[in-house]
Enzyme design. Structure first.
Site, short mmCIF file in Angstrom:
data_model
loop_
_atom_site.label_atom_id
_atom_site.label_comp_id
_atom_site.label_asym_id
_atom_site.label_seq_id
_atom_site.Cartn_x
_atom_site.Cartn_y
_atom_site.Cartn_z
CG ASP A 26 36.05 38.65 45.31
OD1 ASP A 26 35.86 37.37 45.50
OD2 ASP A 26 36.73 38.91 44.53
CG ASP A 75 39.05 33.42 40.32
OD1 ASP A 75 38.03 33.22 41.05
OD2 ASP A 75 39.62 34.22 40.65
CD1 TRP A 113 35.02 33.05 44.06
CD2 TRP A 113 35.77 32.33 46.10
NE1 TRP A 113 35.95 34.03 44.60
CE2 TRP A 113 36.20 33.93 45.90
CE3 TRP A 113 35.86 31.83 47.58
CZ2 TRP A 113 36.85 34.50 46.70
CZ3 TRP A 113 36.58 32.51 48.40
CH2 TRP A 113 37.48 33.99 48.03
N GLY A 114 30.53 29.73 45.48
CA GLY A 114 30.06 28.38 45.84
C GLY A 114 29.68 27.96 47.16
C1 GLA Z 1 38.54 36.64 43.24
C2 GLA Z 1 37.39 36.61 42.32
C3 GLA Z 1 37.70 36.97 40.80
C4 GLA Z 1 38.40 38.35 40.88
C5 GLA Z 1 39.68 38.50 41.70
C6 GLA Z 1 40.04 39.78 42.22
O1 GLA Z 1 39.42 35.86 42.86
O2 GLA Z 1 36.85 35.23 42.10
O3 GLA Z 1 36.54 36.94 40.15
O4 GLA Z 1 37.47 39.44 41.33
O5 GLA Z 1 39.19 37.86 43.18
O6 GLA Z 1 40.87 39.94 43.08
#
Ligand code: GLA
Length: 376
Positions: free
Chosen positions: A127, A184, A162-163
């Site tokens: 992440d 998300d 996330w891009g």
């Molecule tokens: C981010 C990621 C999610 C998940 C959460 C966990 O938001 O994008 O997919 O893994 O963290 O805290």
């Protein structure tokens, strides 16, 4: 190759959030096998955020599993998962803390990769929260990739930034096997529609070795769980799953597998859709018709073995007539060819279609066909 096809499996986050435990992982592993999900390709069982203690071990510096959630440690869980014939996935973060405020791997990449290898991990979701302001995003993914490669195990790297930083342009070079390109998901039609639309024109970067990941599926959640939101209808789940399959996205289930049954279990096991998703050539679909601001479309995907997948997709909030001409996909009228179609949702013969193919689709619905071009 670790990801010659889009990876398939399950991830804890969508439903369970921080409510994860040794017992629920074992029950999920059992359910994946008993419900036939492993048989159709769902191999990875991935534990997302919130699995560790809040602080590293002061002496070894290692991340340590939270003992109430995982009283037998992580190797025991991994052994159980492997014993069921599945592969085991872990989670960490490029920053100093994870998104849910547990220790992240910043500046501990090589130690943590060794720890995950000791657990027997086959997959790492990585992440992007809480990184130091001066840290270079792409460099952090280079580091964890190098660390995993030095760990002594083959570990699939599932990048999750996330891009950011135009991820699609460099993430394959770094060595990741899939890359989250979006924020998300939550369990609503609007969420997956917007996620898909944000990537609609970026799927050409996705290919064997490294696939565009538009997040874990919410199919089968019906508003339950951590990212439950308002839930989706069966028609919307059908459309979500069909999009992920058509665009060769990783198929990571996010519902409670122990409770998955009926319509959604059949849907995620649909052999035609999985065949399309896993096609070895992983070609990007051609958009052969696009109307209503790109929300009503027809896509054609060239598959191996001289097959085509055709998808009529209505993401608008109204019934629509969707159509295209075979000329749009390169089949001229003078060729004398038509498309002989099988409906992927029913498995039934859907007739032959020459020159012009149209249908009416309810709001949020889709139709998908496996086709061959044959002499009319
Ligand atoms: C981010 C990621 C999610 C998940 C959460 C966990 O938001 O994008 O997919 O893994 O963290 O805290």
């Amino acid at each position: 190759m670790l990801s010659s096809r889009p990876p398939m499996g399950f991830n804890t986050w969508n439903t369970f959030g921080e409510n994860i435990s040794d017992a629920m992982i074992r029950e999920t592993a059992d359910a994946m096998v008993e419900k036939g999900l492993l048989d159709v390709g769902y191999r990875y069982l991935v534990i997302d955020d919130c699995w560790s203690k809040r602080q590293r071990d002061p002496e070894s510096g290692k991340i340590v599993p939270e003992p109430v959630k995982f009283p037998n440690g992580m190797k025991a869980v991994s052994d159980y998962v492997h014993g069921r014939g599945l592969l085991f996935g872990m989670y960490s973060c490029a920053g100093v803390r994870t998104c849910a405020d547990y220790p992240g791997s910043f500046d501990h990449e090589f130690l943590d990769a060794e720890t995950f290898a000791e657990y027997g991990a086959d997959f790492l979701k990585y992440d992007f929260c809480n990184r130091p302001a001066a840290a270079d995003g792409p460099l952090l993914y280079k580091r964890i990739s190098a660390a995993l490669r030095a760990s002594g195990r083959e570990i699939l790297l599932s990048a999750c930034n996330w891009g950011c930083d135009e991820v699609e342009k460099w993430i394959r070079s770094v060595g990741a096997h899939m890359y989250r390109s979006t924020g998300d998901i939550n369990d609503s039609f609007a969420s997956f529609r917007d996620i898909f639309m944000s990537q609609r024109d970026k799927f050409a970067y996705s290919a064997p070795g490294c696939f565009n990941d538009i997040d874990m599926l919410t199919v089968g959640m019906y508003a339950n769980g951590n990212v439950g939101a308002g839930g989706c209808t069966d028609v919307e789940y059908k459309t979500q799953f069909a999009i992920w399959c058509m665009f060769a996205c990783p198929l990571m289930l996010g519902c409670d597998i122990r409770k998955l049954d009926g319509f959604c279990l059949d849907l995620v096991k649909n052999k035609y859709l999985i065949r399309i998703n896993q096609d070895e050539e992983a070609r990007t679909p051609m958009c052969v018709r696009s109307e209503h601001s790109g929300l009503a479309n027809v896509f054609v995907r060239v598959l191996s073995d001289n097959e085509y997948a055709v998808m009529f997709l209505n993401l608008t909030d109204h019934d629509r007539r969707c159509w295209f001409t075979l000329e749009d996909m390169g089949i001229t009228a003078s060729s004398g060819l038509c498309l002989k179609a099988t409906d992927v949702f029913t498995g039934e013969d859907a007739g032959t279609h020459a020159e012009f193919w149209q249908m009416n689709l309810p709001a949020h619905d889709c139709a998908v066909y496996l086709c061959r071009a044959v002499k009319a």
